[in-house]
Write a protein that holds these residues in place. Structure first.
Motif, PDB file in Angstrom:
ATOM      1  N   LEU A  31       0.867  -0.967   0.036  1.00 15.20           N
ATOM      2  CA  LEU A  31      -0.051  -0.516  -0.172  1.00 15.20           C
ATOM      3  C   LEU A  31       1.054   0.931  -0.064  1.00 15.20           C
ATOM      4  O   LEU A  31       1.035   2.035  -0.590  1.00 15.20           O
ATOM      5  CB  LEU A  31      -0.942  -0.065   0.737  1.00 15.20           C
ATOM      6  CG  LEU A  31      -1.571   1.290   1.710  1.00 15.20           C
ATOM      7  CD1 LEU A  31      -2.980   1.549   0.478  1.00 15.20           C
ATOM      8  CD2 LEU A  31      -3.007   1.111   2.306  1.00 15.20           C
ATOM      9  N   ALA A  69      -0.793  12.833  -4.497  1.00 15.74           N
ATOM     10  CA  ALA A  69      -1.223  11.452  -3.922  1.00 15.74           C
ATOM     11  C   ALA A  69      -0.487  11.519  -2.362  1.00 15.74           C
ATOM     12  O   ALA A  69      -1.464  11.462  -1.703  1.00 15.74           O
ATOM     13  CB  ALA A  69      -0.541  10.164  -4.680  1.00 15.74           C
ATOM     14  N   SER A 100      -7.186   7.201   6.294  1.00 15.25           N
ATOM     15  CA  SER A 100      -7.261   5.249   5.842  1.00 15.25           C
ATOM     16  C   SER A 100      -5.090   5.062   5.340  1.00 15.25           C
ATOM     17  O   SER A 100      -4.824   3.914   5.719  1.00 15.25           O
ATOM     18  CB  SER A 100      -8.113   5.466   5.169  1.00 15.25           C
ATOM     19  OG  SER A 100      -7.614   5.821   3.427  1.00 15.25           O
ATOM     20  N   PHE A 101      -4.747   5.659   4.921  1.00 12.38           N
ATOM     21  CA  PHE A 101      -3.179   5.227   4.587  1.00 12.38           C
ATOM     22  C   PHE A 101      -2.484   5.354   5.586  1.00 12.38           C
ATOM     23  O   PHE A 101      -1.215   5.031   5.467  1.00 12.38           O
ATOM     24  CB  PHE A 101      -3.100   6.598   3.411  1.00 12.38           C
ATOM     25  CG  PHE A 101      -1.468   6.255   2.390  1.00 12.38           C
ATOM     26  CD1 PHE A 101      -1.313   5.578   1.457  1.00 12.38           C
ATOM     27  CD2 PHE A 101      -0.366   6.446   3.181  1.00 12.38           C
ATOM     28  CE1 PHE A 101       0.024   4.484   1.217  1.00 12.38           C
ATOM     29  CE2 PHE A 101       1.052   6.953   2.720  1.00 12.38           C
ATOM     30  CZ  PHE A 101       0.755   5.751   1.815  1.00 12.38           C
ATOM     31  N   ALA A 108      -5.533   9.501  -8.186  1.00 11.22           N
ATOM     32  CA  ALA A 108      -3.889   9.683  -6.687  1.00 11.22           C
ATOM     33  C   ALA A 108      -5.014   9.624  -5.332  1.00 11.22           C
ATOM     34  O   ALA A 108      -4.473   8.960  -4.728  1.00 11.22           O
ATOM     35  CB  ALA A 108      -3.671  11.630  -6.541  1.00 11.22           C
ATOM     36  N   ARG A 116      -5.344   5.675  -5.083  1.00 18.52           N
ATOM     37  CA  ARG A 116      -3.986   5.048  -4.611  1.00 18.52           C
ATOM     38  C   ARG A 116      -4.427   5.036  -2.682  1.00 18.52           C
ATOM     39  O   ARG A 116      -3.982   4.315  -2.567  1.00 18.52           O
ATOM     40  CB  ARG A 116      -3.054   5.568  -5.358  1.00 18.52           C
ATOM     41  CG  ARG A 116      -2.821   5.920  -6.801  1.00 18.52           C
ATOM     42  CD  ARG A 116      -1.194   5.262  -8.107  1.00 18.52           C
ATOM     43  NE  ARG A 116      -0.785   6.724  -7.951  1.00 18.52           N
ATOM     44  CZ  ARG A 116      -0.583   7.629  -7.521  1.00 18.52           C
ATOM     45  NH1 ARG A 116       1.134   7.417  -6.271  1.00 18.52           N
ATOM     46  NH2 ARG A 116      -0.107   8.744  -7.936  1.00 18.52           N
ATOM     47  N   VAL A 117      -4.174   6.746  -2.772  1.00 19.56           N
ATOM     48  CA  VAL A 117      -4.234   6.873  -1.036  1.00 19.56           C
ATOM     49  C   VAL A 117      -5.153   6.834  -0.046  1.00 19.56           C
ATOM     50  O   VAL A 117      -5.510   6.443   0.760  1.00 19.56           O
ATOM     51  CB  VAL A 117      -3.306   7.789  -1.394  1.00 19.56           C
ATOM     52  CG1 VAL A 117      -1.964   7.983  -1.054  1.00 19.56           C
ATOM     53  CG2 VAL A 117      -4.251   9.166  -1.576  1.00 19.56           C
ATOM     54  N   SER A 118      -7.018   6.379  -0.795  1.00 18.03           N
ATOM     55  CA  SER A 118      -8.272   6.838  -0.421  1.00 18.03           C
ATOM     56  C   SER A 118      -8.603   5.452  -0.887  1.00 18.03           C
ATOM     57  O   SER A 118      -9.400   5.232   0.131  1.00 18.03           O
ATOM     58  CB  SER A 118      -8.275   7.898  -0.079  1.00 18.03           C
ATOM     59  OG  SER A 118     -10.126   8.051   0.535  1.00 18.03           O
ATOM     60  N   LEU A 133      -7.932   2.823  -2.627  1.00 25.19           N
ATOM     61  CA  LEU A 133      -6.907   1.249  -2.369  1.00 25.19           C
ATOM     62  C   LEU A 133      -7.002   0.723  -0.817  1.00 25.19           C
ATOM     63  O   LEU A 133      -6.912  -0.591  -0.477  1.00 25.19           O
ATOM     64  CB  LEU A 133      -5.818   1.306  -3.122  1.00 25.19           C
ATOM     65  CG  LEU A 133      -4.770   0.080  -2.888  1.00 25.19           C
ATOM     66  CD1 LEU A 133      -5.485  -0.944  -3.864  1.00 25.19           C
ATOM     67  CD2 LEU A 133      -3.220   0.579  -3.515  1.00 25.19           C
ATOM     68  N   PRO A 134      -6.630   1.742   0.114  1.00 26.22           N
ATOM     69  CA  PRO A 134      -6.363   1.581   1.365  1.00 26.22           C
ATOM     70  C   PRO A 134      -8.031   0.319   1.716  1.00 26.22           C
ATOM     71  O   PRO A 134      -7.825  -0.319   3.049  1.00 26.22           O
ATOM     72  CB  PRO A 134      -6.808   2.981   2.589  1.00 26.22           C
ATOM     73  CG  PRO A 134      -5.914   3.791   0.935  1.00 26.22           C
ATOM     74  CD  PRO A 134      -7.058   3.278   0.072  1.00 26.22           C
ATOM     75  N   HIS A 135      -9.151   0.938   1.654  1.00 27.53           N
ATOM     76  CA  HIS A 135     -10.268   0.087   1.712  1.00 27.53           C
ATOM     77  C   HIS A 135      -9.959  -1.103   1.672  1.00 27.53           C
ATOM     78  O   HIS A 135     -10.958  -1.887   1.764  1.00 27.53           O
ATOM     79  CB  HIS A 135     -11.908   0.906   1.418  1.00 27.53           C
ATOM     80  CG  HIS A 135     -11.753   2.470   2.202  1.00 27.53           C
ATOM     81  ND1 HIS A 135     -11.624   3.121   1.762  1.00 27.53           N
ATOM     82  CD2 HIS A 135     -12.859   2.228   3.246  1.00 27.53           C
ATOM     83  CE1 HIS A 135     -12.303   4.253   3.033  1.00 27.53           C
ATOM     84  NE2 HIS A 135     -12.464   3.638   4.203  1.00 27.53           N
ATOM     85  N   LEU A 146      -9.069   3.498  -9.970  1.00 27.17           N
ATOM     86  CA  LEU A 146      -9.120   2.750  -8.323  1.00 27.17           C
ATOM     87  C   LEU A 146      -8.811   0.830  -9.787  1.00 27.17           C
ATOM     88  O   LEU A 146      -8.084   0.429  -9.017  1.00 27.17           O
ATOM     89  CB  LEU A 146     -10.506   1.945  -7.871  1.00 27.17           C
ATOM     90  CG  LEU A 146     -10.372   1.092  -6.720  1.00 27.17           C
ATOM     91  CD1 LEU A 146      -9.473   1.439  -5.868  1.00 27.17           C
ATOM     92  CD2 LEU A 146     -11.504   0.890  -6.180  1.00 27.17           C
ATOM     93  N   ALA A 197      -5.270   1.354  -9.904  1.00 27.49           N
ATOM     94  CA  ALA A 197      -4.393   0.629  -8.365  1.00 27.49           C
ATOM     95  C   ALA A 197      -3.929  -0.745  -7.791  1.00 27.49           C
ATOM     96  O   ALA A 197      -3.173  -0.830  -7.230  1.00 27.49           O
ATOM     97  CB  ALA A 197      -4.715   2.156  -7.485  1.00 27.49           C
TER      98      ALA A 197
END
Lengths: 316, 316
Positions: free
Chosen positions: A195, A208, A215-216, B180, B183-185, B187-189, B241, B244
């Motif tokens: 991640l 980013a 969450s990140f 962005a 990738r950082v918001s 994808l974490p889910h 997404l 990502a």
């Protein structure tokens, strides 16, 4: 009867916290650090820590103390060699994050020791003596190996040390433990690294990272751990971790396909939510008092661990 | 000149926090909740919230207020239809987590509105009015769309609202933003769901959950979010997404292969660590005062965002 004295080999985050917690609980406790500088720092902080492993082990033999190995897995065989030379039949446990390889190392290098494996499930992204605290193990799970033919007397010693540190005693067979931590402790490090790298992206575009929120931050926290420690930990549990990574790959691929085809990754999101709720519901585990004798004792302990329950005391 | 009044449509975690933060900053602010019960609860808490969208929109037109859409993406088109009917040329922004689809919806349903997209990057695993706080946006990034031909006057309104809420203004082109946050918001889910389900494993064996510690707790935190919200969010940013997720799949596969062949997933762990340090180094971004006029203003803003920097004020 005075409570059993404790010797901790290794004074990093875990060993250093254990020294502090056992000391705070009123135990006689001494430690060993391979680094003279760290030993000096720990002594300056008021703890009985020496760089002289053999001297510490002689004290273990004299006091019939419980010896706790809190060194990284690669350092275990050398320490065990000294144990076999200086305190060969001592009461022995450890705090290494995998149990099968440590068990094999004990069988090879210190086979006379009265070994019962342990694993306190606590940690932060920091490491080293300075990062330790007496509270690190409060309400943390502390796995104690419950394989047939283990020494029940030492099992009791380890459980009582765990309780003295404020931890919860979770019994498990060593192989079951290694498979479980592959999924809940080692896989999180792999996914956090993935991640972090995916999120950060190209070095010339920080948008980013500027937009990254909690969450990140939470999902990558353990990627802040020293890489050497993480790599050694993952390496030590390779076989079980491969199974966990393959499971994660299959689930991520399924989510990818569902997102691409239906636009809605419904099933994986709901499965993750249900699993998280299951974890939350285990935060208040059921406690059991157990009787530590007879051939059925260890099987009964393993059953408690598989239920997600804990051992809270002894039956009279 | 009095500071611009604000109307927030949607009183969940984000909208509810925005109402509280704007109110605390001394702004005249009113809100709309589709639920009469929530509106009543918010009024009981001392906030000016109504279930009557049209009435709130008439007030927007009369007061030349800034309208903020804080509803989930699927609810956006209907609200925009009312905006076009009641306050067609109002100052309009939003707090939806994807920007390209909202921009398209505005173009279709409320094309006369003076729209500048926004996205405050704040949240918790909780949701609903009761979960909101005036402090939710403190030090959080608040993305403001910086596409050519946007209304600079409304850009200023949104930035000043973000600052009033304690947030950091990060300018970005809408498409860059959506890539962005994938990738950082988003994808974490996805990874949190995968980790939770893999970690929990079989329903009849809770050992892994009993041993799960902070690495699992942190890595799965956002899997506690209501699945409906997560699914709608991921669905809204599907294309970005997918890219990502494919990147993450490639990295996870590479880690798997390295673990299987060498036993040491050296490169992925180190790459993750470097990325996490890069993120940490961006926690104190460089601030810029900007001049909001002329054709080059928006390009200059985008450059600030790509550097990971922020806008802190206006040049005189």
């Amino acid at each position: 009867m005075a409570e059993r004295a404790v010797c901790v080999v290794g004074t990093g985050l875990i060993g250093g916290s254990l020294l502090r917690a056992a000391n705070k609980a009123g135990r006689t406790v001494w430690g060993v650090s391979a680094s003279a500088t760290t030993a000096e720092q720990a002594r300056a902080d008021g703890f009985d820590v020496t760089p002289d492993l053999d001297a510490a082990l002689r004290r273990v033999a004299d006091a019939d103390a419980l010896l706790v190995l809190a060194v990284p897995l690669p350092a275990v065989p050398d320490v065990l060699g000294r144990v076999d030379a200086v305190a060969p039949t001592c009461r022995l446990t450890d705090a290494v994050s995998v149990k099968v390889p440590v068990g094999k190392a004990v069988a090879r290098h210190a086979r006379r020791a009265r070994y019962v494996g342990g694993h306190p499930m606590a940690g932060t992204a920091d490491s080293g003596w300075a990062a330790g605290t007496a509270e690190l193990f409060a309400d943390a799970a502390w796995m104690i190996a419950a394989d047939d033919r283990l020494d029940l007397d030492v099992w009791r010693d380890v459980a009582e040390l765990a309780w003295a540190c404020g931890a919860r005693v979770v019994p498990a067979a060593t192989a079951d433990h290694d498979r479980a931590v592959a999924r809940v402790s080692h896989l999180p490090h792999v996914l956090a690294a993935v991640l972090a790298a995916t999120g950060a992206g190209d070095a010339d575009d920080d948008l980013a990272l500027a937009l990254a929120a909690s969450s990140f931050a939470d999902g990558t926290r353990v990627a802040g751990t020293r890489p050497e420690l993480v790599i050694a930990m993952l390496e030590g549990n390779r076989d079980a971790l491969l199974v966990a990574v393959d499971d994660a790959l299959a689930r991520l691929t399924a989510a990818r396909i569902m997102l691409a085809t239906t636009g809605r990754p419904e099933r994986p999101v709901r499965a993750g939510h249900v699993a998280r709720l299951r974890w939350a519901s285990r935060r208040e585990p059921v406690g059991h008092r157990v009787r530590l004798d007879g051939p059925a004792a260890l099987a009964a302990l393993r059953k408690i661990g598989r239920r997600g329950d804990i051992v809270t005391g002894w039956m009279p």
